[in-house]
Structure formats: structure tokens, C-alpha cells
Design an enzyme around this catalytic site. Structure first.
Site, short mmCIF file in Angstrom:
data_model
loop_
_atom_site.label_atom_id
_atom_site.label_comp_id
_atom_site.label_asym_id
_atom_site.label_seq_id
_atom_site.Cartn_x
_atom_site.Cartn_y
_atom_site.Cartn_z
N HIS A 159 9.64 2.48 -0.90
CA HIS A 159 8.72 2.17 -1.99
C HIS A 159 8.49 0.68 -2.16
O HIS A 159 7.80 0.26 -3.07
CB HIS A 159 9.22 2.79 -3.29
CG HIS A 159 10.30 2.01 -3.98
ND1 HIS A 159 11.44 1.61 -3.35
CD2 HIS A 159 10.41 1.56 -5.26
CE1 HIS A 159 12.20 0.95 -4.21
NE2 HIS A 159 11.60 0.90 -5.37
N GLY A 160 9.07 -0.12 -1.32
CA GLY A 160 8.84 -1.56 -1.46
C GLY A 160 9.94 -2.34 -0.79
O GLY A 160 10.51 -1.89 0.20
N HIS A 178 7.37 -5.70 -12.06
CA HIS A 178 5.99 -5.22 -12.07
C HIS A 178 5.01 -6.38 -11.94
O HIS A 178 5.25 -7.46 -12.45
CB HIS A 178 5.73 -4.41 -13.35
CG HIS A 178 6.49 -3.12 -13.33
ND1 HIS A 178 6.74 -2.37 -14.45
CD2 HIS A 178 7.06 -2.45 -12.30
CE1 HIS A 178 7.43 -1.29 -14.10
NE2 HIS A 178 7.65 -1.32 -12.81
N GLU A 220 -1.58 -8.06 -8.37
CA GLU A 220 -1.83 -9.08 -7.36
C GLU A 220 -3.21 -8.99 -6.76
O GLU A 220 -3.70 -7.90 -6.46
CB GLU A 220 -0.82 -8.96 -6.20
CG GLU A 220 0.35 -9.89 -6.35
CD GLU A 220 1.32 -9.86 -5.17
OE1 GLU A 220 2.43 -10.36 -5.35
OE2 GLU A 220 0.99 -9.35 -4.08
N SER A 255 7.23 -8.31 -3.05
CA SER A 255 7.57 -8.90 -4.33
C SER A 255 6.67 -10.10 -4.44
O SER A 255 5.97 -10.44 -3.49
CB SER A 255 9.02 -9.33 -4.32
OG SER A 255 9.21 -10.24 -3.27
N MET A 256 6.71 -10.75 -5.60
CA MET A 256 5.90 -11.93 -5.79
C MET A 256 6.06 -12.89 -4.60
O MET A 256 7.18 -13.29 -4.28
CB MET A 256 6.44 -12.59 -7.06
CG MET A 256 5.84 -13.90 -7.41
SD MET A 256 6.64 -14.46 -8.92
CE MET A 256 8.30 -14.80 -8.34
N SER A 294 2.76 -7.32 1.21
CA SER A 294 2.74 -5.90 0.86
C SER A 294 2.12 -5.17 2.05
O SER A 294 1.48 -5.80 2.90
CB SER A 294 1.92 -5.65 -0.40
OG SER A 294 2.53 -6.25 -1.52
#
Lengths: 150, 488
Positions: free
Chosen positions: B411-412, B208, B211, B387-388, B392
Site C-alpha cells: 500500500h505504499g 496523509h 500531491e 511519502s512526501m 509514487s
């Protein structure tokens, strides 16, 4: 990473690869010891439990009709305690499993401390049954394997 | 052409972005896999496809068990698994929703540009870190009584608005308007409530994040504009978080209840986490009410963070900055771990289904009655967190997704490397330094959390998004790159 008991040939627990979650195997001379080490394995994912002071004491009692459910509910108690009390376990003083009328009872006394004074990271979301193993090996020792959703 | 198989079962290539698992007699429907050859290489290495095969054996499953391009092994359903069951004679699976009920994403647009934020990025991260609590044991800055917690669970964003944390615009731009009406706080256990009581508005840990992102590329200007994304260099804010301990415990409680009350059903399952209850059973009904309550908690959780983010921006930039009004508007808020009642045409007949999305984003196309007025023409905004340190994306829902995937898309990024392996390979300090060299600033509650979430542990999100776009189950709108990252 494996954590060894002093003067022991068997590691208390080790971590295994799982793409998305955390997976560990705890060992013990008895099933009860393997259960006890599984708690340590779980909290050692969050912090170096050797550095935690065993100043708080928790008494746990779980009843379940099956061993895997017993293990699930036992570890789930600690997932809950982390969120509600900030409790990090690092020492199991005693752990007894008995069976009567098809029902297992686990009683344990576990020590640890509040997370606040330690470098703690990650989280414990939930215990899963995924790839759960509780078994006695050929050499008589026991292993307990758990995947934790983190 | 490369041939793929898992556990001796052949996988047939349908086209460059779609594969199908060989169908065995135990399978009620086929398994369809949305992936490119590159993504298939990873997918066949873990157990995700066999877990999707298990889904096909569940009662009443409709059309296909679906695997999204970002899928990986989970428990019960794979993460990135989608399945739909009739509301009258199907089933409900808590493990098919995932432990983190209403894990999801909120995107906020701003009128600020990279140049505005650059001189203050470190200060902004420090202020955000003070206001949005993250990491183990992080506590909410809202104190709730038991009765108030029940109001959150039943009321969702309506509760948040009544208490000044949300605007009507936030509510309008949130899936379900931030409130699932079937929620019943009475179906949530005291243990689950105890876990969540002090966590409202906290980020959590693991994957989680919060950002500060920069719009890096716009693929579809008209749609982007409708989503309040106007130009390259614009600053947006993304939150990826869920329903915290409360949601996790709801899933655990119902998994255990099914185990206790339906032992014969459990005994037949290939893995216990696949536990389900027939839709007509009291367990299924109770679960849906408890899940909805947890989902409402999840929306309020993200909303309270939004409230604190707005406060933080106001502190750092004032209400006006460089002659611009500093307003953080909700673009949209999606839930990617959830069960929804939706209507689809099956064999020419319209049917109400319980659509399970576990690590999949809803992708309604244009003119769907459940979309807000602002998005009727465009289709639903799809928010895909990387992700970090990775990109995105914003996509938009399509009619094709409505037809092919029960309106679902990824979803990612999806993990490819275990945390265990990541900890051996990376050090948190090193990750932070490397990201800072790329002008990405990080504030984290712990170093080790950083190494476990290193960019290399994730699938190539660009490839995941490319597959969605090419397969037509989510069309590219904009690419967002990280600038400031807050992690637990």
C-alpha cells in the site's frame, strides 16, 4: 525528550521509539499521577503544552472492570475531545481512582485550551493496547506506557 | 545467503522475493513474507513477523497469513498484513482492518504538463491549501445535519453524486463504486458521528497528503494509456487520506465491545488489539455494517477533496489552459484498510471469504467481475503513494495476485523510523528547503509535521515496488514524482 517536574528527579514522561505509531511512558509517585501525566504526554506530542493556557475545564468520569481498560477509555475520551471540541489538555487538577465491587472509577478534572491559538501538528487517531504497561516499579513509583495510533 | 530469524524462529527463503516463517504447532497456516533480502533486514528488526504469526492462530484462517513488502509493526495485525477467513465459520477483526477504515488513495489524471503547471505551482498550492482543509482541527466546508451525515454513511458516493460533488465517471472508477451496500449508519456510535461530523472533505495530518505529481516513467504503455496516463511530464493528482475521526472511533468502539462482550476470548489472545469476533456473532455483523458506513464516509471524504481540487484547478487555470481542456478525471480510488467479501478457490472449491487488508491494496487481475468495464482487459489500477518527496507508483493487478495473495499487494512505502527519532534528526524548515532545491514545493499546516514525515523515515518505495513486480503480485505501469505537496 523528557519533561521534568520542577525540583523533581523523575521526568513526567518520555517518548520511546515505535516504527509507525507514537509511544510514551508516563511516570508518577502514584498510579494516579502516572495516569495524569499520560494525558500530558499525549498532548505534548501535538504541541508544546507548556505554552497552552489552562482556560477550559473538563470533568471526566470513567468506569471499567480492569486497569488497562480504564486507561484506554480515559485517554480515548481525550482523543474524542480533540476532534469534537478542539480541546488540548495541559494540566490535570485532580485525578482519583477508586475500586468498588470489582469496578474501577476514575474521576478527573483536566484543564487546557482550544487548539486554535497554538502551533499544533499531527493527529490522534486512536489509543491502542499495543505494549500497554501499568506497573509499580521497585522504587515504589509507577509507570504507564501507551502506544497511540497517530 | 543471509539467514534470517525472529524470536528464535527460522525464516526460510523460498525465492528472491518470498520467505516463509518456520511453522509451529499453534499456527493453523504458514506465514508468507513477500520481501527481498534488503527489505527483510528491516522487517526482522520490529515485531511485524511475530504479529503475523499471531494472525495464523485465528480461527478459520485460510491458506496463509501474508506479509506485504512494505510491512511494519502495527497493533494486532502488522501494517501490511493480509488474512482471509470463511464467511460462515471464520472471524472478523477490527484491528485487522486498522483504525483508519478505508484509508486509501485516489488518483486524478489531467491534460496538463509540467511546463503548464510550473509557472503557477505556488499559486496552485496556495489555492489548494485554502480549499482543502488539513491539519489538526481542520473543519469541513460542508455543514451536515445528523440526518445528512447518516445519508453520507449509507449512501457513499451515490450521496456525493446527488449533491453535485461526484460524477458517474468518479463512481465507476472507485472500488465498490464508492458505496458498500451493507452499510448501516445506525451501527455507528454517536461518538464516532460526533468526531466525523465536521471533518468530511478534510485531509487530516500525519502521513496523509495531497500531491501534484509528474509522470516520470512509463513501464507499460498500453496499460498506462487505459489508465489515462499518456506521456512523461503529464500532471496527475494523488490524494492519500481516510475516514478521519469517524472511522477511527468505529474501530475503537468495536474493539472495546469485543473486550466487554467476549472476555474469555480476549483473555487467550497474545495481544488485545488482535480482538476478533466469530463471523456468526452479532458483534461481527454489526462491525461489518459500521465498517461499511465508515468506508462510505472515507470515499465521500476523498470525493469532497476531489471536488475542491477541481474547483482549485479551475480557479488557477480556467476551464481551458494553453488550448487544453482542464478536466481532472478519476483514474481509480483504492481502499487499503478494509474487510471485503471475495471469492477464491481453496483446495479446488470456490469459497466466499472475508479478506482483511490492513495496509494492503486489492490487486484484481484482468476479467474480474467487480472491475469497471474500462479495466476489464487490463486488471485493476493499484495506486501506491510514496511519502512526501519520494516517488509514487501505479501498478496493475495480476492473476498471480489472485492465486497467491488473495489479490493483495503493498500500500505504499511503510515507515522505518519512529517519529520520535525523526524529530531528533530533522527540522521541518530544513526538509522544506531541501525539497525545494529538488523542485518539490510544500505547503504544510505545521513545521513539525514535516520533520516527522521526512523522506528518510520511510522504506525505499522503489524497492517495495520492485519486489511486487518481480514477485508478480502487481506489475509496474508508471512512476510518478512529486511536484507540489500539501500536508497536515
Amino acid at each position: 525528550m523528557e519533561i521534568m517536574e520542577p525540583n523533581s528527579a523523575i521526568p513526567k514522561f518520555k517518548y520511546l521509539d515505535h516504527t509507525s505509531e507514537a509511544k510514551f511512558q508516563a511516570n508518577g509517585a502514584t498510579m494516579e499521577e502516572a495516569f495524569a501525566h499520560s494525558v500530558l504526554a499525549m498532548f505534548n506530542m501535538l504541541t508544546d503544552i507548556k505554552k497552552v493556557k489552562p482556560v477550559l475545564r473538563k470533568e471526566i468520569e470513567i468506569k471499567a472492570p480492569k486497569l488497562d481498560t480504564l486507561l484506554f477509555d480515559f485517554l480515548d475520551q481525550f482523543v474524542v475531545l480533540l476532534d469534537t471540541d478542539g480541546f488540548i489538555a495541559n494540566q490535570v487538577d485532580s485525578l482519583k481512582i477508586t475500586k468498588k465491587f470489582e469496578m474501577y472509577t476514575l474521576k478527573a478534572i483536566v484543564r487546557g485550551d482550544s487548539y486554535k491559538d497554538y502551533d499544533v501538528h499531527g493527529s490522534l487517531k486512536a489509543i491502542t493496547y499495543n505494549d500497554m504497561v501499568i506497573k509499580q516499579q521497585k522504587n515504589g513509583t509507577w509507570i504507564v506506557q501507551v502506544v497511540v495510533d497517530i | 545467503m543471509k539467514k534470517f530469524e525472529v524470536s528464535g524462529m527460522k525464516i526460510k527463503k523460498i525465492n528472491d522475493y518470498l520467505y516463509e516463517l518456520e511453522q509451529r504447532s499453534s499456527m493453523n497456516v504458514p506465514v508468507k513474507i513477500f520481501a527481498s533480502e534488503a527489505l527483510m533486514e528491516n522487517l526482522v528488526k520490529d515485531n511485524a513477523i511475530m504479529q503475523a504469526k499471531n494472525m495464523t492462530e485465528m480461527p478459520g484462517i485460510q491458506k496463509n497469513a501474508l506479509i506485504m513488502p512494505d510491512a511494519h509493526q502495527g497493533y494486532g495485525f502488522p501494517v501490511g498484513g493480509v488474512a482471509a477467513f470463511p464467511i460462515d465459520n471464520g472471524c472478523i477483526s477490527p484491528g485487522g482492518t486498522g483504525f483508519d477504515i478505508n484509508c486509501g488513495v485516489r488518483l486524478l489524471s489531467t491534460q496538463l504538463t509540467k511546463e503548464d503547471v510550473e509557472p503557477k505551482i505556488k499559486e496552485l498550492l496556495d489555492v489548494l491549501f485554502q480549499n482543502v482543509h488539513c491539519g489538526v482541527g481542520s473543519e469541513s466546508n460542508v455543514r451536515l445535519t445528523h440526518a445528512e451525515l447518516d445519508e453520507v454513511l449509507n449512501g457513499g458516493l451515490d450521496w456525493a453524486k446527488e449533491h453535485g460533488y461526484a460524477t458517474q465517471h468518479d463512481i465507476d472508477h472507485c472500488e465498490e463504486n464508492g458505496r458498500m451496500k451493507q452499510a448501516d449508519a445506525g451501527k455507528v456510535s454517536p461518538t464516532a458521528k460526533k468526531r466525523g461530523k465536521n471533518q468530511l472533505g478534510t485531509l487530516g495530518a500525519g502521513n496523509h497528503f495531497l500531491e501534484i505529481q509528474i509522470v516520470d516513467e512509463i513501464f507499460d504503455e498500453k496499460t498506462a494509456k487505459a489508465f489515462e496516463i499518456y506521456e512523461k511530464g503529464q500532471i496527475v493528482v494523488m490524494i492519500h487520506s481516510g475516514s478521519r475521526g469517524l472511522g477511527h472511533q468505529v474501530c475503537t468502539d468495536f474493539l472495546r465491545r469485543i473486550e466487554d462482550e467476549l472476555p474469555e476470548l480476549i483473555a487467550k489472545l497474545p495481544e488485545k488489539d488482535l480482538a476478533y469476533a466469530p463471523t456468526s456473532s452479532p458483534i461481527a455483523k454489526d462491525y461489518l455494517q459500521a465498517m461499511a458506513a465508515a468506508a462510505n464516509f472515507g470515499w465521500c471524504n476523498r470525493q469532497l477533496m476531489v471536488f475542491n481540487i477541481r474547483k482549485s484547478f479551475a480557479k488557477v487555470f480556467g476551464t481551458e489552459y494553453n488550448c487544453k481542456q482542464v478536466e481532472l478525471k478519476t483514474v481509480y480510488d483504492v481502499a487499503h484498510n478494509i474487510v471485503k467479501v471475495e471469492e477464491y478457490i481453496i483446495d479446488g472449491v470456490s469459497k466466499k471469504l472475508y479478506v482483511h487488508r490492513k495496509g494492503a491494496t486489492r490487486a484484481f487481475g484482468p476479467n474480474h467481475k467487480e472491475l469497471p468495464r474500462d479495466y476489464q482487459k487490463t486488471g485493476q489500477p493499484i495506486l501506491l503513494p510514496g511519502s512526501m518527496g519520494t516517488d509514487s507508483y501505479v501498478l496493475v493487478g495480476t492473476d498471480k495476485a489472485m492465486q497467491e495473495t488473495f489479490a493483495s499487494t503493498p500500500h505504499g512505502a511503510g515507515r522505518v523510523m519512529s517519529r520520535n527519532a525523526a524529530n531528533k534528526l530533522f527540522k521541518g524548515e530544513q526538509i522544506k528547503n531541501e525539497l525545494e532545491k529538488r523542485n518539490i514545493f510544500i505547503k504544510s499546516a505545521s513545521w513539525k509535521g514535516l520533520s516527522e514525515e521526512a523522506p528518510a523515515v520511510y522504506k525505499d518505495v522503489d524497492e517495495v515496488v520492485r519486489v511486487s513486480h518481480e514477485a508478480g503480485i502487481g506489475k509496474l505501469v508508471a512512476k510518478l514524482v512529486p511536484f507540489g505537496v500539501l500536508k497536515g
